[in-house]
Design a protein around this motif. Structure first.
Motif, PDB file in Angstrom:
ATOM      1  N   VAL A  45       0.892  17.779 -46.784  1.00 24.82           N
ATOM      2  CA  VAL A  45       1.211  17.618 -45.366  1.00 24.82           C
ATOM      3  C   VAL A  45       2.352  18.519 -44.925  1.00 24.82           C
ATOM      4  CG1 VAL A  45       0.330  15.268 -45.188  1.00 24.82           C
ATOM      5  CG2 VAL A  45       2.722  15.641 -45.791  1.00 24.82           C
ATOM      6  N   SER A  46       3.112  19.048 -45.894  1.00 27.81           N
ATOM      7  CA  SER A  46       4.230  19.924 -45.545  1.00 27.81           C
ATOM      8  C   SER A  46       4.498  20.922 -46.664  1.00 27.81           C
ATOM      9  CB  SER A  46       5.494  19.097 -45.264  1.00 27.81           C
ATOM     10  OG  SER A  46       5.925  18.443 -46.436  1.00 27.81           O
ATOM     11  N   ILE A  47       5.253  21.960 -46.292  1.00 25.55           N
ATOM     12  CA  ILE A  47       5.620  23.030 -47.224  1.00 25.55           C
ATOM     13  C   ILE A  47       7.102  23.314 -47.032  1.00 25.55           C
ATOM     14  CG2 ILE A  47       5.201  25.427 -47.895  1.00 25.55           C
ATOM     15  CD1 ILE A  47       2.519  25.170 -46.247  1.00 25.55           C
ATOM     16  N   ASN A  48       7.844  23.441 -48.124  1.00 23.29           N
ATOM     17  CA  ASN A  48       9.234  23.885 -48.042  1.00 23.29           C
ATOM     18  C   ASN A  48       9.257  25.396 -48.226  1.00 23.29           C
ATOM     19  OD1 ASN A  48      10.017  21.235 -47.820  1.00 23.29           O
ATOM     20  ND2 ASN A  48      11.395  21.270 -49.574  1.00 23.29           N
ATOM     21  N   LEU A  49       9.920  26.072 -47.287  1.00 22.62           N
ATOM     22  CA  LEU A  49      10.014  27.532 -47.321  1.00 22.62           C
ATOM     23  C   LEU A  49      11.460  27.965 -47.133  1.00 22.62           C
ATOM     24  CD1 LEU A  49       6.994  28.325 -44.978  1.00 22.62           C
ATOM     25  CD2 LEU A  49       7.067  28.628 -47.469  1.00 22.62           C
ATOM     26  N   LYS A  50      11.851  28.969 -47.876  1.00 23.44           N
ATOM     27  CA  LYS A  50      13.175  29.554 -47.733  1.00 23.44           C
ATOM     28  C   LYS A  50      13.215  30.299 -46.396  1.00 23.44           C
ATOM     29  CE  LYS A  50      16.880  31.429 -50.232  1.00 23.44           C
ATOM     30  NZ  LYS A  50      17.608  30.993 -51.348  1.00 23.44           N
ATOM     31  N   CYS A  51      14.373  30.311 -45.757  1.00 20.39           N
ATOM     32  CA  CYS A  51      14.467  30.939 -44.444  1.00 20.39           C
ATOM     33  C   CYS A  51      15.886  31.462 -44.221  1.00 20.39           C
ATOM     34  CB  CYS A  51      14.114  29.905 -43.368  1.00 20.39           C
ATOM     35  SG  CYS A  51      13.887  30.585 -41.719  1.00 20.39           S
ATOM     36  N   ASP A  52      15.994  32.544 -43.481  1.00 21.26           N
ATOM     37  CA  ASP A  52      17.295  33.038 -43.049  1.00 21.26           C
ATOM     38  C   ASP A  52      17.990  31.913 -42.284  1.00 21.26           C
ATOM     39  OD1 ASP A  52      19.223  35.322 -42.199  1.00 21.26           O
ATOM     40  OD2 ASP A  52      18.604  34.354 -40.313  1.00 21.26           O
ATOM     41  N   PRO A  53      19.254  31.614 -42.578  1.00 21.21           N
ATOM     42  CA  PRO A  53      19.919  30.463 -41.951  1.00 21.21           C
ATOM     43  C   PRO A  53      19.894  30.451 -40.418  1.00 21.21           C
ATOM     44  CG  PRO A  53      21.215  31.219 -43.809  1.00 21.21           C
ATOM     45  CD  PRO A  53      20.104  32.229 -43.607  1.00 21.21           C
ATOM     46  N   GLU A  54      20.123  31.586 -39.788  1.00 15.34           N
ATOM     47  CA  GLU A  54      20.110  31.621 -38.323  1.00 15.34           C
ATOM     48  C   GLU A  54      18.708  31.386 -37.776  1.00 15.34           C
ATOM     49  OE1 GLU A  54      22.065  35.073 -36.722  1.00 15.34           O
ATOM     50  OE2 GLU A  54      23.810  34.789 -38.017  1.00 15.34           O
ATOM     51  N   ASP A  61      14.559  24.359 -33.566  1.00 19.09           N
ATOM     52  CA  ASP A  61      14.670  24.078 -32.133  1.00 19.09           C
ATOM     53  C   ASP A  61      13.355  24.338 -31.406  1.00 19.09           C
ATOM     54  OD1 ASP A  61      17.331  23.380 -32.409  1.00 19.09           O
ATOM     55  OD2 ASP A  61      18.093  25.345 -31.767  1.00 19.09           O
ATOM     56  N   GLN A  62      12.613  25.320 -31.879  1.00 19.99           N
ATOM     57  CA  GLN A  62      11.391  25.751 -31.196  1.00 19.99           C
ATOM     58  C   GLN A  62      10.141  24.959 -31.586  1.00 19.99           C
ATOM     59  OE1 GLN A  62      10.813  29.968 -31.593  1.00 19.99           O
ATOM     60  NE2 GLN A  62       9.114  30.009 -30.149  1.00 19.99           N
ATOM     61  N   TYR A  63      10.066  24.487 -32.824  1.00 19.06           N
ATOM     62  CA  TYR A  63       8.858  23.825 -33.329  1.00 19.06           C
ATOM     63  C   TYR A  63       9.174  22.428 -33.841  1.00 19.06           C
ATOM     64  CZ  TYR A  63       6.855  28.500 -33.226  1.00 19.06           C
ATOM     65  OH  TYR A  63       6.420  29.730 -32.824  1.00 19.06           O
ATOM     66  N   GLU A  64       8.421  21.469 -33.375  1.00 20.43           N
ATOM     67  CA  GLU A  64       8.563  20.095 -33.855  1.00 20.43           C
ATOM     68  C   GLU A  64       8.218  20.001 -35.338  1.00 20.43           C
ATOM     69  OE1 GLU A  64       6.383  15.880 -33.009  1.00 20.43           O
ATOM     70  OE2 GLU A  64       6.796  17.149 -31.268  1.00 20.43           O
ATOM     71  N   SER A  65       7.315  20.869 -35.791  1.00 19.27           N
ATOM     72  CA  SER A  65       6.854  20.841 -37.187  1.00 19.27           C
ATOM     73  C   SER A  65       7.866  21.405 -38.174  1.00 19.27           C
ATOM     74  CB  SER A  65       5.543  21.611 -37.316  1.00 19.27           C
ATOM     75  OG  SER A  65       5.725  22.956 -36.916  1.00 19.27           O
ATOM     76  N   VAL A  66       8.943  21.997 -37.694  1.00 20.71           N
ATOM     77  CA  VAL A  66       9.946  22.607 -38.580  1.00 20.71           C
ATOM     78  C   VAL A  66      11.203  21.740 -38.591  1.00 20.71           C
ATOM     79  CG1 VAL A  66      11.314  24.662 -39.076  1.00 20.71           C
ATOM     80  CG2 VAL A  66       9.023  24.908 -38.081  1.00 20.71           C
ATOM     81  N   GLN A  67      11.540  21.266 -39.784  1.00 17.87           N
ATOM     82  CA  GLN A  67      12.700  20.405 -39.983  1.00 17.87           C
ATOM     83  C   GLN A  67      13.566  20.979 -41.103  1.00 17.87           C
ATOM     84  OE1 GLN A  67      13.291  17.658 -38.024  1.00 17.87           O
ATOM     85  NE2 GLN A  67      11.491  18.374 -36.885  1.00 17.87           N
ATOM     86  N   PRO A  68      14.823  20.536 -41.209  1.00 18.31           N
ATOM     87  CA  PRO A  68      15.650  20.982 -42.342  1.00 18.31           C
ATOM     88  C   PRO A  68      14.958  20.662 -43.662  1.00 18.31           C
ATOM     89  CG  PRO A  68      16.985  19.813 -40.736  1.00 18.31           C
ATOM     90  CD  PRO A  68      15.548  19.629 -40.319  1.00 18.31           C
ATOM     91  N   GLY A  69      15.137  21.498 -44.649  1.00 21.25           N
ATOM     92  CA  GLY A  69      14.465  21.364 -45.934  1.00 21.25           C
ATOM     93  C   GLY A  69      14.675  20.013 -46.590  1.00 21.25           C
ATOM     94  N   TYR A  70      13.588  19.342 -46.882  1.00 22.38           N
ATOM     95  CA  TYR A  70      13.625  18.041 -47.537  1.00 22.38           C
ATOM     96  C   TYR A  70      13.995  18.234 -49.008  1.00 22.38           C
ATOM     97  CZ  TYR A  70      12.019  13.471 -49.183  1.00 22.38           C
ATOM     98  OH  TYR A  70      11.944  12.232 -49.762  1.00 22.38           O
ATOM     99  N   HIS A  71      15.055  17.590 -49.438  1.00 24.35           N
ATOM    100  CA  HIS A  71      15.559  17.695 -50.817  1.00 24.35           C
ATOM    101  C   HIS A  71      15.949  19.129 -51.186  1.00 24.35           C
ATOM    102  CE1 HIS A  71      15.144  13.625 -52.199  1.00 24.35           C
ATOM    103  NE2 HIS A  71      13.877  13.576 -51.857  1.00 24.35           N
ATOM    104  N   ASP A  85       2.405  21.693 -34.662  1.00 25.89           N
ATOM    105  CA  ASP A  85       2.484  22.643 -33.552  1.00 25.89           C
ATOM    106  C   ASP A  85       2.656  24.099 -33.978  1.00 25.89           C
ATOM    107  OD1 ASP A  85       5.092  22.150 -34.420  1.00 25.89           O
ATOM    108  OD2 ASP A  85       5.956  22.377 -32.424  1.00 25.89           O
ATOM    109  N   ALA A  86       2.673  24.386 -35.272  1.00 31.45           N
ATOM    110  CA  ALA A  86       2.728  25.771 -35.763  1.00 31.45           C
ATOM    111  C   ALA A  86       1.354  26.117 -36.348  1.00 31.45           C
ATOM    112  CB  ALA A  86       3.811  25.935 -36.821  1.00 31.45           C
ATOM    113  N   SER A  87       0.812  27.255 -35.941  1.00 29.01           N
ATOM    114  CA  SER A  87      -0.512  27.667 -36.426  1.00 29.01           C
ATOM    115  C   SER A  87      -0.464  28.019 -37.911  1.00 29.01           C
ATOM    116  CB  SER A  87      -1.002  28.873 -35.632  1.00 29.01           C
ATOM    117  OG  SER A  87      -0.209  30.009 -35.948  1.00 29.01           O
ATOM    118  N   ASP A  88      -1.631  28.005 -38.530  1.00 30.04           N
ATOM    119  CA  ASP A  88      -1.726  28.428 -39.931  1.00 30.04           C
ATOM    120  C   ASP A  88      -1.207  29.850 -40.089  1.00 30.04           C
ATOM    121  OD1 ASP A  88      -2.863  25.968 -40.421  1.00 30.04           O
ATOM    122  OD2 ASP A  88      -4.855  26.748 -40.871  1.00 30.04           O
ATOM    123  N   GLN A  89      -1.531  30.725 -39.148  1.00 28.51           N
ATOM    124  CA  GLN A  89      -1.077  32.117 -39.225  1.00 28.51           C
ATOM    125  C   GLN A  89       0.444  32.200 -39.194  1.00 28.51           C
ATOM    126  OE1 GLN A  89      -3.342  33.753 -35.911  1.00 28.51           O
ATOM    127  NE2 GLN A  89      -4.526  34.995 -37.351  1.00 28.51           N
TER     128      GLN A  89
END
Length: 117
Positions: A45-54, A61-71, A85-89
Motif C-alpha cells: 500500500v506504500s513505498i518508502n523513498l529517499k528524497c532531497d529534504p527540501e 504539502d502538495q500530495y496527500e499520499s506523501v507523508q514523512p518516512g515511516y520508521h 493522489d500521485a500517479s504511478d508515473q
C-alpha cells in the motif's frame, strides 16, 4: 501499480539488489549496498523513498499520499501511498530520484564499479 510491477521497475536499474534485511515482509531495494526504496510485500500500500529534504517537504504539502518516512529519517525519507493522489508515473519518477540520490553520493570507487555493471 502492484508489487510485481514496482519490483521489476527497481530491479531493472543498474546495480540494484533486493533483500529482506529487517523481516520477512519488508522488501528493500539497494544500489551498491545503499537503500533507496522499501515496501511491504504482503500488503503493498506504500513505498518508502529517499528524497532531497527540501523537496520532501514540498511533496508532503502538495500530495496527500506523501507523508514523512515511516520508521525512517523524516528529513530524508517519504512514505508514498500507492493508488492515491500521485500517479504511478509520478511514483516511478520519485523512485528514479531516490535511486539517483544514492548513486550521486557513492564514493568514486563505488561509482566506477557501478558503471562497469
Amino acid at each position: 501499480m502492484n508489487i510485481e510491477e514496482f519490483r521489476d521497475y527497481c530491479l531493472a536499474k543498474k546495480g540494484v539488489t533486493e533483500g529482506f534485511p529487517f523481516d520477512s515482509s519488508t522488501l528493500v531495494f539497494k544500489v551498491m549496498d545503499k537503500m533507496f526504496a522499501l515496501t511491504n510485500v504482503d500488503n503493498f500500500v506504500s513505498i518508502n523513498l529517499k528524497c532531497d529534504p527540501e523537496l520532501a517537504v514540498e511533496l508532503r504539502d502538495q500530495y496527500e499520499s506523501v507523508q514523512p518516512g515511516y520508521h525512517m529519517s523524516k528529513k530524508h525519507w517519504n512514505t508514498v501511498t500507492v493508488d492515491q493522489d500521485a500517479s504511478d508515473q509520478l511514483i516511478l519518477a520519485w523512485t528514479d530520484a531516490s535511486y539517483q540520490l544514492i548513486v550521486d553520493k557513492l564514493p568514486k570507487k563505488r561509482k566506477e564499479e557501478l558503471s562497469k555493471l
